[in-house]
Design a protein around this motif. Structure first.
Motif, PDB file in Angstrom:
ATOM      1  N   VAL A  33     -17.294 -11.748   0.188  1.00 61.03           N
ATOM      2  CA  VAL A  33     -17.836 -10.351   0.134  1.00 61.03           C
ATOM      3  C   VAL A  33     -16.672  -9.669  -0.632  1.00 61.03           C
ATOM      4  O   VAL A  33     -17.097  -9.001  -1.620  1.00 61.03           O
ATOM      5  CB  VAL A  33     -18.210  -9.969   1.403  1.00 61.03           C
ATOM      6  CG1 VAL A  33     -18.405  -8.290   1.030  1.00 61.03           C
ATOM      7  CG2 VAL A  33     -19.398 -10.751   1.869  1.00 61.03           C
ATOM      8  N   ALA A  34     -15.476  -9.634  -0.471  1.00 59.25           N
ATOM      9  CA  ALA A  34     -14.370  -9.030  -1.123  1.00 59.25           C
ATOM     10  C   ALA A  34     -14.153  -9.345  -2.618  1.00 59.25           C
ATOM     11  O   ALA A  34     -14.333  -8.470  -3.530  1.00 59.25           O
ATOM     12  CB  ALA A  34     -13.176  -9.157  -0.550  1.00 59.25           C
ATOM     13  N   GLY A  35     -14.566 -10.737  -2.941  1.00 59.56           N
ATOM     14  CA  GLY A  35     -14.354 -10.948  -4.418  1.00 59.56           C
ATOM     15  C   GLY A  35     -15.506 -10.443  -5.392  1.00 59.56           C
ATOM     16  O   GLY A  35     -15.453  -9.693  -6.347  1.00 59.56           O
ATOM     17  N   LEU A  36     -16.744 -10.474  -4.574  1.00 59.98           N
ATOM     18  CA  LEU A  36     -18.121  -9.947  -5.405  1.00 59.98           C
ATOM     19  C   LEU A  36     -17.968  -8.444  -5.178  1.00 59.98           C
ATOM     20  O   LEU A  36     -18.474  -7.692  -6.262  1.00 59.98           O
ATOM     21  CB  LEU A  36     -19.369 -10.563  -4.586  1.00 59.98           C
ATOM     22  CG  LEU A  36     -19.391 -11.994  -4.869  1.00 59.98           C
ATOM     23  CD1 LEU A  36     -20.845 -12.459  -3.998  1.00 59.98           C
ATOM     24  CD2 LEU A  36     -19.907 -12.127  -6.325  1.00 59.98           C
ATOM     25  N   THR A  37     -17.665  -7.908  -4.547  1.00 59.99           N
ATOM     26  CA  THR A  37     -17.445  -6.512  -4.116  1.00 59.99           C
ATOM     27  C   THR A  37     -16.448  -5.812  -5.339  1.00 59.99           C
ATOM     28  O   THR A  37     -16.956  -4.664  -5.940  1.00 59.99           O
ATOM     29  CB  THR A  37     -16.942  -5.870  -2.697  1.00 59.99           C
ATOM     30  OG1 THR A  37     -17.848  -6.345  -1.812  1.00 59.99           O
ATOM     31  CG2 THR A  37     -16.701  -4.402  -2.760  1.00 59.99           C
ATOM     32  N   ALA A  38     -15.486  -6.452  -5.472  1.00 64.11           N
ATOM     33  CA  ALA A  38     -14.502  -6.212  -6.772  1.00 64.11           C
ATOM     34  C   ALA A  38     -15.078  -5.933  -7.902  1.00 64.11           C
ATOM     35  O   ALA A  38     -14.893  -5.146  -8.660  1.00 64.11           O
ATOM     36  CB  ALA A  38     -13.087  -6.854  -6.639  1.00 64.11           C
ATOM     37  N   MET A  39     -15.863  -7.439  -8.258  1.00 65.56           N
ATOM     38  CA  MET A  39     -16.876  -7.458  -9.333  1.00 65.56           C
ATOM     39  C   MET A  39     -17.852  -6.122  -9.619  1.00 65.56           C
ATOM     40  O   MET A  39     -17.905  -5.364 -10.521  1.00 65.56           O
ATOM     41  CB  MET A  39     -17.383  -8.609  -9.626  1.00 65.56           C
ATOM     42  CG  MET A  39     -16.500  -9.704 -10.155  1.00 65.56           C
ATOM     43  SD  MET A  39     -17.216 -11.040 -10.782  1.00 65.56           S
ATOM     44  CE  MET A  39     -17.974 -11.652  -9.261  1.00 65.56           C
TER      45      MET A  39
END
Length: 350
Positions: A158-164
């Motif tokens: 979730v954190a990785g996609l949120t940053a994108m």
């Protein structure tokens, strides 16, 4: 209409053990081309037979004159996996563009792209936003998706996609599905969900591989008909709460769970004509009310008989009871001629 859930193609890059549909799986070579070609041939006819407007009246939100306000509805584009290389440009992007063109001068539409998320890249996110996608909804955050097992992996995902997402200018949805009014937010937005224990889908529908693998934990009291993406209100298309589900061949269902038989097919007739032809029929009005146990009352099926038909055994031999099982039995035993007669009347074949 408020909402349409459109499964554009069967192709997926995963074969999750909890999936509600066996046809969502990886396809290769000729088999892949067949499912992509089916979607490619059918989506223009499906879109042509969608409502002329994707707006609805919200009875819970009257204007100053006391009349219900008109709001913009949504079309949720899903699969399978909507962002596969095999389907992204041939199907998904073309469907988005066709929907935008259809509703541009007719009140608009909010387009949701539902994805497992692991194929998203900054480039794909930008391509979706360039086509005015309102929401990107990531559906794969749960222990059933291989590689997602456990809270630490899910949090990192979730954190990785949120940053994108945020780098591309999307905002997090402030509401959780199926909270009331999540769809009234201004886009573009993103959201995450999955088949977690506390979610609306956590107990799993008795369908597809979830059923074959004995994973559904739903009991008789778990009335999926009256839940998010169930059949309740599907006939009330001018008003808030109405949603139907569409398959790649154009088959229409009153719920994402899917009844044992489709209501009709959008490659041959208009959606609202189909729904209007079924309004008033006691069986479909029972689904519309979220009371599937009452759908057989005018066909000799008492509530007691329906509940008895809702009992079965899982493929593993365990006792199981849920209203979806009774709905399936009733459709198989009773509804084929009813649906055939309604179709014949609509198409002038009777």
């Amino acid at each position: 209409m408020e909402s349409i859930y459109f499964v554009m193609a069967w192709a997926c890059h995963r074969k999750c053990k909890h999936c509600y549909e066996d046809r969502f799986r990886p396809y290769v070579r000729g088999a892949l081309e067949r499912v992509v070609a089916e979607a490619e041939a059918n989506f223009p006819r499906i879109i042509a037979n969608l409502p002329d407007r994707m707006t609805y009246l919200d009875l819970d939100d009257p204007g100053a004159d006391g009349r219900p306000t008109e709001k913009i509805g949504r079309i949720i584009l899903s699969g399978g996996e909507a962002l596969l290389d095999a389907t992204r440009e041939r199907i998904t992007y073309r469907v988005i563009e066709a929907l935008r063109a259809k509703y541009r001068e007719a009140g608009g539409v909010r387009i949701v792209v539902q994805t497992t998320g692991d194929l998203l890249t900054p480039t794909i996110i930008r391509e979706l936003l360039d086509r005015s996608v309102w929401m990107i909804s990531v559906a794969g955050v749960d222990d059933y998706h291989v590689g997602m097992e456990g809270p630490e992996k899910q949090a990192a995902y979730v954190a990785g996609l949120t940053a994108m997402f945020e780098a591309a200018g999307l905002r997090a949805s402030g509401r959780e599905v199926p909270a009331v009014a999540w769809h009234q937010e201004e886009g573009p937005i993103y959201s995450f969900f999955g088949a977690t224990d506390g979610s609306w889908i956590g107990k799993l529908w008795p369908r597809g591989r979830a059923w074959a693998n004995g994973l559904s934990k739903a009991k008789m009291a778990d009335n999926f008909c009256a839940r998010w993406s169930g059949g309740m209100n599907f006939l009330n298309h001018p008003y808030a709460g109405s949603e139907v589900s569409i398959e790649p061949d154009g088959s229409v269902y009153p719920c994402c769970v899917k009844t044992a038989l489709p209501l009709g097919n959008l490659t041959e007739e208009k959606l609202l004509d189909m729904l209007d032809s079924l309004a008033g029929d006691p069986a479909f009005e029972a689904i519309n009310a979220g009371k599937p146990e009452r759908m057989g009352l005018t066909h000799g099926w008492s509530v007691a008989r329906f509940l008895e038909a809702s009992h079965t055994r899982t493929p593993q031999g365990a006792d199981y009871a849920n209203l979806c099982i009774g709905c399936d039995a009733f459709h198989r035993d009773v509804m084929a001629p009813v649906l055939a007669a309604a179709r014949a009347r609509r198409l002038g074949l009777d």
